[in-house]
Design an enzyme around this catalytic site. Sequence first.
Site, PDB file in Angstrom:
ATOM      1  N   GLY A 163      -7.307  -4.486  -3.027  1.00  7.78           N
ATOM      2  CA  GLY A 163      -5.825  -4.038  -3.610  1.00  7.78           C
ATOM      3  C   GLY A 163      -5.633  -3.221  -2.832  1.00  7.78           C
ATOM      4  O   GLY A 163      -4.145  -2.530  -3.060  1.00  7.78           O
ATOM      5  N   TYR A 164      -6.317  -1.923  -2.986  1.00  9.31           N
ATOM      6  CA  TYR A 164      -5.192  -0.405  -2.635  1.00  9.31           C
ATOM      7  C   TYR A 164      -5.790  -0.422  -0.985  1.00  9.31           C
ATOM      8  O   TYR A 164      -4.593   0.019  -0.168  1.00  9.31           O
ATOM      9  CB  TYR A 164      -6.822   0.875  -3.107  1.00  9.31           C
ATOM     10  CG  TYR A 164      -6.444   2.337  -2.525  1.00  9.31           C
ATOM     11  CD1 TYR A 164      -6.182   2.546  -2.853  1.00  9.31           C
ATOM     12  CD2 TYR A 164      -7.000   2.375  -1.217  1.00  9.31           C
ATOM     13  CE1 TYR A 164      -5.239   4.235  -2.558  1.00  9.31           C
ATOM     14  CE2 TYR A 164      -7.793   3.989  -0.911  1.00  9.31           C
ATOM     15  CZ  TYR A 164      -6.025   4.162  -1.477  1.00  9.31           C
ATOM     16  OH  TYR A 164      -5.907   5.695  -0.720  1.00  9.31           O
ATOM     17  N   ALA A 165      -6.305  -1.542  -0.503  1.00 10.26           N
ATOM     18  CA  ALA A 165      -5.652  -1.344   1.444  1.00 10.26           C
ATOM     19  C   ALA A 165      -4.662  -2.321   1.613  1.00 10.26           C
ATOM     20  O   ALA A 165      -4.307  -1.814   2.417  1.00 10.26           O
ATOM     21  CB  ALA A 165      -7.195  -1.672   1.928  1.00 10.26           C
ATOM     22  N   THR A 224      -1.918  -1.911  -0.230  1.00 12.34           N
ATOM     23  CA  THR A 224      -0.996  -1.259  -0.807  1.00 12.34           C
ATOM     24  C   THR A 224      -0.700   0.054   0.532  1.00 12.34           C
ATOM     25  O   THR A 224      -0.368   0.403   0.989  1.00 12.34           O
ATOM     26  CB  THR A 224      -0.928  -0.475  -1.505  1.00 12.34           C
ATOM     27  OG1 THR A 224      -2.287   0.576  -1.793  1.00 12.34           O
ATOM     28  CG2 THR A 224      -0.855  -0.650  -2.667  1.00 12.34           C
ATOM     29  N   LYS A 225      -2.070   0.304   1.395  1.00  5.73           N
ATOM     30  CA  LYS A 225      -1.799   1.015   2.593  1.00  5.73           C
ATOM     31  C   LYS A 225      -1.422   0.819   3.932  1.00  5.73           C
ATOM     32  O   LYS A 225      -1.095   1.211   4.786  1.00  5.73           O
ATOM     33  CB  LYS A 225      -3.365   2.053   2.642  1.00  5.73           C
ATOM     34  CG  LYS A 225      -3.930   2.509   1.502  1.00  5.73           C
ATOM     35  CD  LYS A 225      -2.257   3.798   0.773  1.00  5.73           C
ATOM     36  CE  LYS A 225      -3.121   4.431   0.408  1.00  5.73           C
ATOM     37  NZ  LYS A 225      -1.490   5.787   0.265  1.00  5.73           N
TER      38      LYS A 225
END
Length: 245
Positions: free
Chosen positions: A153-155, A157-158
């Site tokens: 999820g974080y990756a 967004t980036k």
Amino acid sequence: MNSSINRVAVVTGGSRGIGRAVAERLAADGQAVAIQYSTNVREADAAVEGIQAAGGRAIAIQADVADEAAVKTVFETVAAEFGGIDVVVNAAGILILDTIENFDLNELDRMHRTNIRGTFVINQAAARNVRAGGAIINLSTSVKKLGLPTYAGYAATKGAVDAISPVLAKELRGRDITVNAVAPGPTATDLFLQGKDEATIAQMAKMNPLGRLGTPSDIAEVISLLAGAGRWINGQTIYVNGGMV
């Protein structure tokens, strides 16, 4: 002569971690700094007081980076206070980790709101306000290349940050404004260290040839270059991770 003197920077997420180190470094470079923060007024005020005690100029402004009306007010306030805006560093972001199978989709939406919509809103305001000769710098992450479990999820967004930055660089053709993303590796901030045991931290520190975690000042050093003399770097994602990937 320091080319940063009389420049003005907006640093989102500037009250803690990498954002704070960036705000302090740009102030030390001679730039007036506006620190955007979300909720922690105590940390924001401490950051401003530290910069002012060192002889710099700084203010703090509370706003939600995903709220376009609030962000518009931030940029108007900074321009009124310091006379214009030359540099925007978008360091605001949140990190939520879980497997794809178990991820709470409400939490995914919350992270996407700050990290993707927030990046888009800040870049839109920057495109409308940054003066010629300026720079826009977005914080990405090196973890995109690693495929670490729980980081999907974080990756994601980036990955969006990496997509936005070079497009904006091209859209600003002819205006003498650079746009880049900086992708830190594991960096010793509260955001990174939260929820990790010592063994995990030690393992991640060994993932680069230098054998240590990054520090916020390592990242701020590169951002200082992009925000000042590094005018021939444009439309790039720069990996600042000690050689991890």
